[in-house]
Design an enzyme around this catalytic site. Structure first.
Site, PDB file in Angstrom:
ATOM      1  N   CYS A 139      50.289 115.628  51.632  1.00  0.00           N
ATOM      2  CA  CYS A 139      51.324 116.609  50.885  1.00  0.00           C
ATOM      3  C   CYS A 139      52.362 115.614  50.436  1.00  0.00           C
ATOM      4  CB  CYS A 139      51.879 117.369  51.412  1.00  0.00           C
ATOM      5  SG  CYS A 139      52.848 118.602  50.390  1.00  0.00           S
ATOM      6  N   CYS A 191      50.092 121.644  45.486  1.00  0.00           N
ATOM      7  CA  CYS A 191      51.424 121.186  46.153  1.00  0.00           C
ATOM      8  C   CYS A 191      52.678 121.943  45.713  1.00  0.00           C
ATOM      9  CB  CYS A 191      51.861 119.837  45.906  1.00  0.00           C
ATOM     10  SG  CYS A 191      52.797 119.069  46.999  1.00  0.00           S
TER      11      CYS A 191
END
Ligand SMILES: Cc1cc2nc3c(=O)[nH]c(=O)nc-3n(C[C@H](O)[C@H](O)[C@H](O)COP(=O)(O)OP(=O)(O)OC[C@H]3O[C@@H](n4cnc5c(N)ncnc54)[C@H](O)[C@@H]3O)c2cc1C
Length: 450
Positions: free
Chosen positions: A201, A390
């Site tokens: 991430c 994301c």
């Protein structure tokens, strides 16, 4: 803000309403009840995280006679995207994990052990305590390894010492929340870094920076803190549809962005970071070392494929993905380039996309369908387009929901098409805080909602 609990029935209703239920692959749309296969073979899955558990569940549903063994040492299944929300006080630590035994699909045999080596030529997995496990087909999903030792002066055990924190660790996320609250009272200089390797991430270090900024505004102490973001990349974010707004936000919040900068080490007793800025002059790259003092530090540790993967000859040997040993798979079929009875997905896969569980959600049906084709002796045809998402939390209440493919084109998958998704939205915050976690535990890990 307390997290809302959603049970499985309610989740499935939401999933149906938002259009996320059902399995869509490149070759067609499969409702779980519609697809089944008589394919046979012993499947071994290494790693029961987001990717391994979802694969076990989906293969368990699709195969008439599943023979699936999962090897994983963990007692707990963590919803890692929730670590950012633990570190910002939105979730409690107990909100983000469940017992691993409760997350494993009923058709799966669980060997609670650590894999030490894969012997891909003889189709064998070597474990720490359960000897050699043979396989016909291997699903490689052990995630990634955090290389704590690559940041001098810090270990996983000493996280928090010298007010140096990271949310890339469950305990670390909890310490980060305590430290952010204290920092908003004491004030001072806050430094936030990402890292030079591919990491889980890529948005997470930016999220915790922006949340800290907003938290101090909420506490009316923003004027007492001076925040700086350092990235090892040559730009803050590399998905053009979302980058302009993200840059604008950092500018509006008065958080300067420093590019091409790596964290090398931390002197926790002096609260000082050792950094390197890489400057390119003509064809030459020059490294300029410098130090900065801080009062609060959030850093991102370097990451790589697990050592046993690198040592088993499964990694890329050339190109950008070789240095950290990411697994050499075809970026569309997710099948290993050398060993065609191995599929690999999730964080350890050497493919040019973001390492997120959102990406895993779209990789699972592709890898499962292609594995079944291989078991049937057919050519695997299902293709992954690089989808990753994301949700960059920009403040308590808004999220810039970045969804994109291999070509960095936006790939919206939510029903928010009436909204301008190149900007942060309140609806995306509610999705992040209230929907994605139940979708993970109740949907994805059960082979639903792909
Ligand atoms: C702070 C943070 C924020 C994040 N934010 C987001 C977000 O907002 N959105 C998003 O989509 N994703 C986010 N992610 C990323 C997401 O959690 C991962 O991409 C995802 O979990 C990857 O799934 P995986 O199955 O590949 O690996 P994991 O879920 O990490 O699972 C790997 C499994 O393999 C096992 N394993 C490891 N080594 C071995 C071995 N030798 N033998 C046997 N088993 C082994 C481990 O025990 C583990 O159970 C975030 C992650 C973090 C840490």
């Amino acid at each position: 803000m307390p997290s809302k609990k959603i049970n499985r029935r309610k989740f499935l209703k939401i999933a149906a309403a938002t259009g996320v239920a059902g399995v869509i692959t490149a070759t067609g749309v499969y409702k779980l009840t519609e697809f089944s296969s008589k394919a046979k073979g012993k499947i071994v899955i290494i790693g029961g995280g987001a990717a391994g558990l979802s694969m076990a569940a989906l293969l368990g549903r699709w195969l008439d006679n599943p023979d699936i063994t999962l090897i994983d040492p963990s007692d707990r299944q963590y919803y890692q995207p929730g670590f950012t929300l633990v570190a910002s006080g939105v979730y409690k630590p107990e909100d983000v994990w469940k017992e691993q035994k409760d997350c494993i699909h009923s058709h799966t045999k669980w060997i609670k052990d650590i894999v030490k080596e894969v012997k891909p030529v003889s189709n064998q997995v070597i474990t720490a305590e359960n000897g050699t496990i043979p396989y016909d087909f291997l699903v490689l999903t052990p995630g990634l390894q955090i290389n704590w030792e690559k940041t001098e002066g810090i270990t996983q055990q000493t996280l928090g010492l010298g007010n140096a924190h990271t949310i890339y660790d469950f305990e670390g996320a909890q310490k980060t929340w305590a430290a952010i609250q204290e920092f908003s009272k004491t004030g001072g200089k806050g430094i936030f870094t990402d890292t030079y390797t591919k990491h889980k991430c890529g948005g997470a270090p930016k999220k915790i920076c922006l949340l800290t900024e907003h938290y101090t505004r909420k506490q009316e102490t923003r004027n007492n803190v001076d925040l700086h973001y350092y990235t090892a990349s040559h730009e803050l974010y590399d998905v053009p549809y979302y980058t302009p707004r993200l840059l604008e936000i950092y500018n509006e919040r008065n958080v300067p962005i420093n590019l091409n900068t790596r964290l090398k080490g931390v002197d926790t007793s002096a609260k000082r970071v050792y950094m390197e800025r890489i400057e390119t002059i003509g064809d030459e790259k020059i490294t300029i070392p410098f130090t900065e003092d801080y009062d609060f530090l959030h850093f991102t540790p370097p990451m790589s494929a697990p050592d046993f993967v690198k040592e088993s000859g499964l990694s890329w040997t050339e190109g950008k993905l070789a240095a950290e040993g990411w697994v050499m798979v075809d970026k569309e079929t997710l099948i290993h380039k050398t060993y065609s009875n191995i599929v690999c997905l999730g964080d350890c896969a050497g493919i040019p996309t973001s390492k997120t569980s959102a990406a895993v959600r779209k990789q699972v049906p592709v890898a499962a369908m292609n594995l079944i084709s291989l078991m049937d002796g057919k050519t695997p045809e299902t293709k992954y387009n690089g989808y990753a998402a994301c949700p960059i939390i920009t403040d308590y209440g808004h999220v810039l929901l970045c969804e994109f493919d291999y070509d960095k084109n936006p790939q919206p998958s939510t029903p928010f098409t009436h909204l301008d998704m190149s900007r942060e939205q309140a609806a995306a915050w509610h999705l992040k805080v209230s929907v994605l976690k139940p979708m993970y535990f109740n949907g994805m890990l059960n082979g639903y909602g792909m």
